[in-house]
Design a protein around this motif. Sequence first.
Motif, PDB file in Angstrom:
ATOM      1  N   VAL A   1       0.718  -1.848   0.021  1.00 45.91           N
ATOM      2  CA  VAL A   1      -0.035   0.303  -0.492  1.00 45.91           C
ATOM      3  C   VAL A   1       1.064   0.844  -0.132  1.00 45.91           C
ATOM      4  CG1 VAL A   1      -1.693   1.423   1.331  1.00 45.91           C
ATOM      5  CG2 VAL A   1      -1.987  -1.387   1.228  1.00 45.91           C
ATOM      6  N   TRP A   2       1.841   1.688   1.152  1.00 49.65           N
ATOM      7  CA  TRP A   2       2.974   2.434   0.623  1.00 49.65           C
ATOM      8  C   TRP A   2       3.517   2.690  -0.648  1.00 49.65           C
ATOM      9  CZ3 TRP A   2       3.364   6.776   3.064  1.00 49.65           C
ATOM     10  CH2 TRP A   2       3.085   6.992   4.294  1.00 49.65           C
ATOM     11  N   ARG A   3       3.883   1.509  -0.812  1.00 54.27           N
ATOM     12  CA  ARG A   3       4.358   1.306  -2.901  1.00 54.27           C
ATOM     13  C   ARG A   3       3.694   1.842  -3.073  1.00 54.27           C
ATOM     14  NH1 ARG A   3       7.349  -3.328   0.126  1.00 54.27           N
ATOM     15  NH2 ARG A   3       5.522  -4.481  -1.816  1.00 54.27           N
ATOM     16  N   PHE A   4       1.908   1.885  -3.610  1.00 56.99           N
ATOM     17  CA  PHE A   4       1.115   1.978  -4.038  1.00 56.99           C
ATOM     18  C   PHE A   4       1.285   3.589  -4.252  1.00 56.99           C
ATOM     19  CE2 PHE A   4      -2.803   3.269  -5.084  1.00 56.99           C
ATOM     20  CZ  PHE A   4      -3.358   3.146  -5.954  1.00 56.99           C
ATOM     21  N   ALA A   5       0.864   4.129  -3.051  1.00 58.11           N
ATOM     22  CA  ALA A   5       0.528   5.116  -2.361  1.00 58.11           C
ATOM     23  C   ALA A   5       2.240   6.641  -2.694  1.00 58.11           C
ATOM     24  CB  ALA A   5       0.318   5.557  -0.864  1.00 58.11           C
ATOM     25  N   LEU A   6       3.403   5.751  -2.851  1.00 60.25           N
ATOM     26  CA  LEU A   6       3.943   6.904  -2.998  1.00 60.25           C
ATOM     27  C   LEU A   6       3.793   7.132  -4.539  1.00 60.25           C
ATOM     28  CD1 LEU A   6       6.870   5.858  -1.422  1.00 60.25           C
ATOM     29  CD2 LEU A   6       5.227   7.755  -0.605  1.00 60.25           C
TER      30      LEU A   6
ATOM     31  N   LEU B   1      -9.248   6.346  -1.473  1.00 60.17           N
ATOM     32  CA  LEU B   1      -8.408   7.458  -0.736  1.00 60.17           C
ATOM     33  C   LEU B   1      -6.374   8.603  -0.402  1.00 60.17           C
ATOM     34  CD1 LEU B   1      -8.026   8.620   2.590  1.00 60.17           C
ATOM     35  CD2 LEU B   1      -7.061   6.551   3.383  1.00 60.17           C
ATOM     36  N   ILE B   2      -6.180   7.194  -1.991  1.00 62.67           N
ATOM     37  CA  ILE B   2      -5.486   7.909  -2.127  1.00 62.67           C
ATOM     38  C   ILE B   2      -5.552   9.225  -2.636  1.00 62.67           C
ATOM     39  CG2 ILE B   2      -2.578   7.919  -3.231  1.00 62.67           C
ATOM     40  CD1 ILE B   2      -3.067   5.193  -1.382  1.00 62.67           C
ATOM     41  N   GLY B   3      -6.395   9.116  -3.478  1.00 62.94           N
ATOM     42  CA  GLY B   3      -7.436   9.645  -4.991  1.00 62.94           C
ATOM     43  C   GLY B   3      -7.996  11.327  -4.157  1.00 62.94           C
ATOM     44  N   TRP B   4      -8.255  10.951  -3.167  1.00 59.50           N
ATOM     45  CA  TRP B   4      -8.962  12.145  -2.313  1.00 59.50           C
ATOM     46  C   TRP B   4      -7.885  12.601  -1.853  1.00 59.50           C
ATOM     47  CZ3 TRP B   4      -9.207  13.486   2.253  1.00 59.50           C
ATOM     48  CH2 TRP B   4      -9.953  14.433   3.212  1.00 59.50           C
TER      49      TRP B   4
END
Length: 370
Positions: free
Chosen positions: A293-298, A351-354
């Motif tokens: 999830v962190w790698r995707f978020a970054l 959530l990351i998109g928001w």
Amino acid sequence: TMRAMAEVVRPGGQVIIADEVPSRHPLLWLVGELQRLLFGVIAFALLQELAPTHHHPWSAMLEEVGLVVRPEGGVQEGALSVIVAERPATLPTLQRDIVPLATEMPRGGVHALLSLAAWFALPIPVPSGVYQLGAPDPEAPVVLTSNFLATVDAVRHGLDGSPSFVIVEDTSGWNVWCASDAGLFTAEKAAALLRLYGLERRVTRRRMIVPRLGGRISARLAQITGWDVVTGPIEARDLPAFLQKQEVTPAMRSLDRTYRLPERLRVGALTLVQLPLFLAPLRLLPASLRGPVWRFALGASGILSVFHYIMPGQTGIVKGGILGLAVSGAMLVRNPRRWAAAAAVAVSAPLIGWIYQSSSPVVYWKRIWK
């Protein structure tokens, strides 16, 4: 507000201000500061609000409107300051001086440091008031803006020294878009500044230019002031062309035009800064799920900003969700056993998109803006 109270109270009557202040008792001061720290952390984590602390010069404000201030008292070991002011028989004319805007702006290294903080969307305020650029005459334009440092700088540079009056409204240091959405950018505050500085007596053409992203207050402002209130361009750099043509062209109200690659990269950087706060609950998940999830978020912070116009969807939530589904699908194709990690990515993607969406008015407003 002070002047309204002064006018209502009868001669010899009193105006009393009670305000919470740090206690003079060491133990109570420590308890109070610990309480403020706790609630400050909770407010920032839950409400995402980090407004600058206000220290109101109550005595000076009361004296400015013509009241006679008595010695200041306190209760609860000084934690509550009590100020009593008495009205004399007559009140003086109320009018603050209008000074050059440059005199209230930070300079040199301080300005550079504060501008860097403002670049990361921290609420850096400029003292509110009515200021002048150059030597404006009674025909000079009147421009309204918020007191966010970067916004005031943009207006100052956009006008490029053109003689004008600039009304800087107190929005707790937030930009026009955020302040307008939060109800901090109001017609009543602008009207109060007009009266406080007597601007209606300094200009012959009572016409005010309101920023487009705060244009929702235009009708109310015209109603309570009687001024001709017009909604200007989105970007301050278009103010000279707007003043010359006296109209907002389609380009001046295009949000897409303001969202060039530098602006998109800035929003990506802001998304990265906010990720640790919003992804804090990931600490409850096992490491096998936190890492993907962190790698995707970054990665998504950069992908969403750089390829904003290529990716499908009208909002950051949709764009982020689609990107998350694509990445999680690729993870399953590569290794079907990683279904839990793929599901975590897909669930966290909106959530990351928001987070990305919340950092720019373009993504949020473009569907309804005309």
